[in-house]
Write an enzyme that holds these catalytic residues in place. Sequence first.
Site, PDB file in Angstrom:
ATOM      1  N   LEU A  83       0.847  -1.194   0.000  1.00 51.03           N
ATOM      2  CA  LEU A  83       0.000   0.000   0.000  1.00 51.03           C
ATOM      3  C   LEU A  83       0.883   1.244   0.000  1.00 51.03           C
ATOM      4  O   LEU A  83       1.896   1.289   0.697  1.00 51.03           O
ATOM      5  CB  LEU A  83      -0.916  -0.004   1.223  1.00 51.03           C
ATOM      6  N   HIS A  99       0.285 -12.322   8.756  1.00 54.28           N
ATOM      7  CA  HIS A  99       1.410 -12.862   7.982  1.00 54.28           C
ATOM      8  C   HIS A  99       1.810 -14.226   8.551  1.00 54.28           C
ATOM      9  O   HIS A  99       1.876 -14.399   9.773  1.00 54.28           O
ATOM     10  CB  HIS A  99       2.580 -11.882   8.053  1.00 54.28           C
ATOM     11  N   GLY A 133       6.623  -0.524   4.555  1.00 54.77           N
ATOM     12  CA  GLY A 133       7.553  -1.608   4.265  1.00 54.77           C
ATOM     13  C   GLY A 133       6.844  -2.914   3.950  1.00 54.77           C
ATOM     14  O   GLY A 133       5.617  -3.002   3.951  1.00 54.77           O
TER      15      GLY A 133
HETATM   16  C1  GRF Z   1      -2.447 -16.014   4.906  1.00 56.64           C
HETATM   17  O1  GRF Z   1      -1.568 -17.047   5.240  1.00 56.64           O
HETATM   18  C2  GRF Z   1      -1.908 -14.682   5.341  1.00 56.64           C
HETATM   19  O2  GRF Z   1      -1.094 -14.774   6.457  1.00 56.64           O
HETATM   20  C3  GRF Z   1      -1.077 -14.263   4.146  1.00 56.64           C
HETATM   21  O3  GRF Z   1      -1.816 -14.689   3.040  1.00 56.64           O
HETATM   22  C4  GRF Z   1      -2.608 -15.822   3.400  1.00 56.64           C
HETATM   23  C5  GRF Z   1      -4.017 -15.496   3.014  1.00 56.64           C
HETATM   24  O4  GRF Z   1      -4.866 -16.613   3.060  1.00 56.64           O
HETATM   25  N1  GRF Z   1      -0.820 -12.845   4.178  1.00 56.64           N
HETATM   26  P1  GRF Z   1      -6.439 -16.426   2.843  1.00 56.64           P
HETATM   27  O5  GRF Z   1      -6.656 -15.747   1.500  1.00 56.64           O
HETATM   28  O6  GRF Z   1      -6.984 -15.629   3.984  1.00 56.64           O
HETATM   29  O7  GRF Z   1      -6.985 -17.822   2.825  1.00 56.64           O
END
Ligand code: GRF
Length: 178
Positions: A83, A99, A133
Amino acid sequence: MIGVLVSGTGTNLQALLDARLPVSAVASNRRDAPALARARDLPTEAFELRDYENRAARDAAMADWLHAHGVRIVVLAGYMHLLTPAFLERFPDAVVNVHPSLLPAFPGAHAVEEQLAAGVAESGATVHLVDEGIDSGPILAQERVPVRANDTPETLHARIKEIEHALLPRVVGELCAR
Ligand code: GRF
């Protein structure tokens, strides 16, 4: 009100909806993101980069649309674009990301594969405030999961996602209450 940004399968969006958090709108950078179907009768919109002059213009349009739907907290639930400041300045200290690693270790789009390649004994999920970041910004909550000897990226990611689906709604609920 919460706005959720998605790019992928949307299991974290589903967890937010199942927790009955006040989600008012769902946006994506991809018109074909399977996650959008989970929004059911909520307003959805796709903001594809190719439809705009640049990232800042796209992000400004997305921020306008979210604001118009009463959004005050933005959750990145598998949103795979950075973003720009144009977006972040519109939601100060109110954009959170989930994450699949114990940040600050293993930021980026290939965190699960990289953790297996590095042979870590432990992984986890992190929910953090978003800055400019890549997966940086103050950490709000973290939870660990073990890595097993026979794990593949798919089995490890599935174990991490189970944690995410509890952690993310809890932290977002706390943010709503602050
Ligand atoms: C998750 O593991 C999240 O941590 C990462 O992307 C994945 C998204 O999974 N940023 P979903 O689309 O919510 O099933």
